[in-house]
Design a protein around this motif. Structure first.
Motif, mmCIF file in Angstrom:
data_model
loop_
_atom_site.group_PDB
_atom_site.id
_atom_site.type_symbol
_atom_site.label_atom_id
_atom_site.label_comp_id
_atom_site.label_asym_id
_atom_site.label_seq_id
_atom_site.Cartn_x
_atom_site.Cartn_y
_atom_site.Cartn_z
ATOM 1 N N ALA A 179 24.858 54.782 3.962
ATOM 2 C CA ALA A 179 24.828 53.422 3.412
ATOM 3 C C ALA A 179 25.556 52.446 4.331
ATOM 4 O O ALA A 179 25.096 51.316 4.539
ATOM 5 N N LEU A 180 26.673 52.876 4.908
ATOM 6 C CA LEU A 180 27.427 52.019 5.814
ATOM 7 C C LEU A 180 26.631 51.743 7.088
ATOM 8 O O LEU A 180 26.605 50.609 7.573
ATOM 9 N N VAL A 181 25.968 52.749 7.637
ATOM 10 C CA VAL A 181 25.139 52.553 8.837
ATOM 11 C C VAL A 181 24.036 51.538 8.549
ATOM 12 O O VAL A 181 23.780 50.636 9.351
ATOM 13 N N ILE A 182 23.401 51.673 7.399
ATOM 14 C CA ILE A 182 22.327 50.748 7.035
ATOM 15 C C ILE A 182 22.885 49.329 6.899
ATOM 16 O O ILE A 182 22.271 48.361 7.360
ATOM 17 N N ARG A 183 24.069 49.215 6.308
ATOM 18 C CA ARG A 183 24.678 47.885 6.153
ATOM 19 C C ARG A 183 25.069 47.281 7.502
ATOM 20 O O ARG A 183 24.812 46.106 7.759
ATOM 21 N N ILE A 184 25.689 48.090 8.358
ATOM 22 C CA ILE A 184 26.072 47.596 9.687
ATOM 23 C C ILE A 184 24.826 47.151 10.449
ATOM 24 O O ILE A 184 24.814 46.089 11.071
ATOM 25 N N THR B 73 28.166 39.473 14.906
ATOM 26 C CA THR B 73 28.585 40.183 16.112
ATOM 27 C C THR B 73 29.337 41.436 15.681
ATOM 28 O O THR B 73 29.696 41.580 14.505
ATOM 29 N N ILE B 74 29.607 42.325 16.640
ATOM 30 C CA ILE B 74 30.405 43.523 16.339
ATOM 31 C C ILE B 74 31.746 43.097 15.744
ATOM 32 O O ILE B 74 32.171 43.612 14.712
ATOM 33 N N ARG B 75 32.406 42.154 16.383
ATOM 34 C CA ARG B 75 33.709 41.695 15.899
ATOM 35 C C ARG B 75 33.592 41.078 14.505
ATOM 36 O O ARG B 75 34.463 41.263 13.659
ATOM 37 N N THR C 90 16.685 55.681 10.305
ATOM 38 C CA THR C 90 17.077 54.280 10.486
ATOM 39 C C THR C 90 16.432 53.632 11.707
ATOM 40 O O THR C 90 16.586 52.431 11.905
ATOM 41 N N ALA C 91 15.752 54.431 12.523
ATOM 42 C CA ALA C 91 15.151 53.960 13.778
ATOM 43 C C ALA C 91 16.216 53.412 14.736
ATOM 44 O O ALA C 91 15.942 52.515 15.536
ATOM 45 N N LEU C 92 17.420 53.967 14.642
ATOM 46 C CA LEU C 92 18.506 53.601 15.558
ATOM 47 C C LEU C 92 18.728 54.756 16.517
ATOM 48 O O LEU C 92 18.793 55.906 16.091
ATOM 49 N N PRO C 93 18.865 54.474 17.808
ATOM 50 C CA PRO C 93 19.140 55.558 18.754
ATOM 51 C C PRO C 93 20.480 56.234 18.454
ATOM 52 O O PRO C 93 21.417 55.608 17.960
ATOM 53 N N GLN C 94 20.551 57.528 18.766
ATOM 54 C CA GLN C 94 21.775 58.293 18.507
ATOM 55 C C GLN C 94 22.977 57.713 19.238
ATOM 56 O O GLN C 94 24.087 57.704 18.702
ATOM 57 N N HIS C 95 22.762 57.207 20.449
ATOM 58 C CA HIS C 95 23.911 56.671 21.197
ATOM 59 C C HIS C 95 24.482 55.427 20.522
ATOM 60 O O HIS C 95 25.679 55.161 20.608
ATOM 61 N N SER D 139 22.005 46.099 9.242
ATOM 62 C CA SER D 139 21.509 44.857 8.655
ATOM 63 C C SER D 139 22.335 43.659 9.113
ATOM 64 O O SER D 139 21.776 42.628 9.504
ATOM 65 N N LEU D 140 23.656 43.810 9.079
ATOM 66 C CA LEU D 140 24.531 42.705 9.482
ATOM 67 C C LEU D 140 24.352 42.355 10.958
ATOM 68 O O LEU D 140 24.288 41.172 11.323
ATOM 69 N N LEU D 141 24.269 43.374 11.805
ATOM 70 C CA LEU D 141 24.163 43.132 13.247
ATOM 71 C C LEU D 141 22.771 42.662 13.664
ATOM 72 O O LEU D 141 22.626 41.711 14.434
ATOM 73 N N ASN D 142 21.757 43.342 13.177
ATOM 74 C CA ASN D 142 20.411 43.126 13.710
ATOM 75 C C ASN D 142 19.529 42.208 12.882
ATOM 76 O O ASN D 142 18.466 41.807 13.352
ATOM 77 N N HIS D 143 19.964 41.874 11.662
ATOM 78 C CA HIS D 143 19.128 41.013 10.841
ATOM 79 C C HIS D 143 19.830 39.737 10.406
ATOM 80 O O HIS D 143 19.193 38.714 10.217
#
Length: 133
Positions: free
Chosen positions: A57-62, A72-74, A22-27, A64-68
């Motif tokens: 699938a949830l990580v990919i969706r989150i 916001t997180i909330r 996903t090219a997302l850092p582990q942290h 997409s929602l946050l970064n594309h």
């Protein structure tokens, strides 16, 4: 996804594998676990995380929602929570009334004696089939 998966689509992923794919850092993935109750990977000995396909699938969706899409997180929390409520209320309808041999007189609404009779008759049928082979 950034990386090419080296596992089957249904295989569990470690946090490192998911991070590469996903090219997302582990942290960030660990942080999202604290913010999104829906994201709960399996944790085995040594607290090693294993992400199921639905977690991926949830990580990919989150992401997409946050970064594309600019949520916001909330905002993502509210969206996921509302969806969960909608799904659970849609799946909860009136339960069908027990019919036939399975009555409401025993735990779970089933007659254990009737279940045992069915089990025994199935075991006999299987034994008959295996003796013919």
């Amino acid at each position: 996804m950034a990386g090419v998966p080296d596992k089957a689509a249904g295989a569990f992923r470690t946090i490192g594998e998911l991070s590469r794919e996903t090219a997302l850092p582990q942290h960030i993935l660990r942080y999202w676990e604290t913010r999104f109750p829906q994201l709960r990977p399996l944790q085995r000995a040594g607290k090693r995380r294993y992400y199921r396909p639905e977690d991926v699938a949830l990580v990919i969706r989150i992401n997409s929602l946050l970064n594309h899409e600019g949520y916001t997180i909330r905002g993502v929390q509210k969206l996921l929570s509302d969806e969960r409520k909608r799904v659970s209320s849609a799946s909860q309808g009136p339960a069908p009334a027990p019919t036939g041999t399975f009555g409401a007189g025993s735990p779970g609404g089933a007659d254990i004696g009737a279940i045992r009779k069915v089990r025994d008759s199935l075991a006999e049928a299987l034994a008959d089939d295996s003796s013919r082979a």
